[in-house]
Design an enzyme around this catalytic site. Structure first.
Site, PDB file in Angstrom:
ATOM      1  N   HIS A   8       0.811  -1.211   0.000  1.00  0.00           N
ATOM      2  CA  HIS A   8       0.000   0.000   0.000  1.00  0.00           C
ATOM      3  C   HIS A   8       0.847   1.265   0.000  1.00  0.00           C
ATOM      4  O   HIS A   8       2.023   1.240   0.313  1.00  0.00           O
ATOM      5  CB  HIS A   8      -0.968   0.022   1.187  1.00  0.00           C
ATOM      6  CG  HIS A   8      -0.327   0.180   2.528  1.00  0.00           C
ATOM      7  ND1 HIS A   8       0.008  -0.894   3.316  1.00  0.00           N
ATOM      8  CD2 HIS A   8       0.014   1.280   3.226  1.00  0.00           C
ATOM      9  CE1 HIS A   8       0.541  -0.455   4.452  1.00  0.00           C
ATOM     10  NE2 HIS A   8       0.550   0.866   4.410  1.00  0.00           N
TER      11      HIS A   8
ATOM     12  N   ARG B  63      -2.209  11.186   3.897  1.00  0.00           N
ATOM     13  CA  ARG B  63      -2.869  11.803   5.043  1.00  0.00           C
ATOM     14  C   ARG B  63      -4.055  12.596   4.523  1.00  0.00           C
ATOM     15  O   ARG B  63      -3.940  13.309   3.531  1.00  0.00           O
ATOM     16  CB  ARG B  63      -1.896  12.716   5.784  1.00  0.00           C
ATOM     17  CG  ARG B  63      -0.867  11.949   6.558  1.00  0.00           C
ATOM     18  CD  ARG B  63       0.066  12.877   7.349  1.00  0.00           C
ATOM     19  NE  ARG B  63       0.923  12.085   8.202  1.00  0.00           N
ATOM     20  CZ  ARG B  63       2.044  11.496   7.802  1.00  0.00           C
ATOM     21  NH1 ARG B  63       2.443  11.615   6.558  1.00  0.00           N
ATOM     22  NH2 ARG B  63       2.756  10.781   8.644  1.00  0.00           N
TER      23      ARG B  63
ATOM     24  N   HIS C 285       2.532  11.785  -7.006  1.00  0.00           N
ATOM     25  CA  HIS C 285       1.142  11.422  -7.310  1.00  0.00           C
ATOM     26  C   HIS C 285       0.934   9.925  -7.136  1.00  0.00           C
ATOM     27  O   HIS C 285       1.882   9.170  -7.027  1.00  0.00           O
ATOM     28  CB  HIS C 285       0.782  11.816  -8.748  1.00  0.00           C
ATOM     29  CG  HIS C 285       1.582  11.094  -9.787  1.00  0.00           C
ATOM     30  ND1 HIS C 285       2.774  11.585 -10.281  1.00  0.00           N
ATOM     31  CD2 HIS C 285       1.375   9.917 -10.434  1.00  0.00           C
ATOM     32  CE1 HIS C 285       3.257  10.742 -11.180  1.00  0.00           C
ATOM     33  NE2 HIS C 285       2.435   9.717 -11.291  1.00  0.00           N
TER      34      HIS C 285
ATOM     35  N   GLU D 288      -2.721  10.631 -11.310  1.00  0.00           N
ATOM     36  CA  GLU D 288      -2.513  10.437 -12.744  1.00  0.00           C
ATOM     37  C   GLU D 288      -3.558   9.442 -13.244  1.00  0.00           C
ATOM     38  O   GLU D 288      -3.857   8.458 -12.576  1.00  0.00           O
ATOM     39  CB  GLU D 288      -1.107   9.888 -12.997  1.00  0.00           C
ATOM     40  CG  GLU D 288      -0.777   9.719 -14.461  1.00  0.00           C
ATOM     41  CD  GLU D 288       0.654   9.251 -14.692  1.00  0.00           C
ATOM     42  OE1 GLU D 288       1.078   9.248 -15.856  1.00  0.00           O
ATOM     43  OE2 GLU D 288       1.350   8.893 -13.711  1.00  0.00           O
TER      44      GLU D 288
END
Length: 179
Positions: A26, A30, A120, A166
């Protein structure tokens, strides 16, 4: 012989057997207000919440989201589902520090303002045009539309916390990076 890796300076030619079985599980973002972030990612991207873990002594919560896979459903049992969550790929974790949602001036650094750092996350979509229409219908803010800039067929949108996402359609990227 099947493809293993591109060779560039710094690439380890033969990874250690000690790393066999390691899985990228993962990435964490935040979030200021989990209700706002959860609405965006579950409604716009169809993600589902696998687990919420609260840590009252440290005043934060974690939310683990994923895209459902038909042939690999999560277990019903909460303990088994927790273990299953940490064995998957492509999980998005939200960390919510309690109270940030009540501070109108609070904002996390998105990684793209100076000083730059994190850039990103990315979602692959089956039809970029349909995805763009969906984002437009949902008034999702853009950093870059697919027809803008030098890199065509790639979009960047923003989530409610300002993080960049993206958006790519793999079929349109076969010539990306070729001269």
């Amino acid at each position: 012989m099947s493809f293993d890796t591109e060779n560039h300076p710094g690439v380890c030619a033969q990874p250690s057997n000690a790393s066999q079985g390691f899985v990228f599980n993962h990435s964490m973002l935040r979030v200021k207000d989990p209700a706002v972030a959860l609405d965006f990612y579950t409604r716009v991207f169809g993600m589902r919440v696998l687990r919420k873990l609260d840590f009252p002594e440290m005043k934060f919560s974690l939310y683990f989201l994923h895209r459902p896979v038909a042939d690999n459903p999560p277990p019903e049992d909460i303990g088994e589902r927790t273990a299953w969550t940490f064995s998957q790929t492509g999980i998005l974790e939200f960390t919510h520090n309690w109270g940030t949602e009540d501070d109108p001036d609070f904002k996390y650094h998105d990684g793209n303002a100076q000083p730059q750092g994190f850039g990103h996350i990315c979602f692959s979509v089956p039809d970029l045009d349909a995805a763009i229409k969906w984002f437009d219908d949902n008034q999702v803010p853009y950093v870059k539309r697919p027809e803008q800039g030098k890199m065509k067929d790639v979009a960047f949108i923003k989530d409610p916390d300002g993080y960049w996402i993206e958006i790519v359609d793999p079929a349109r990227l076969k010539n990306l990076g070729r001269s």
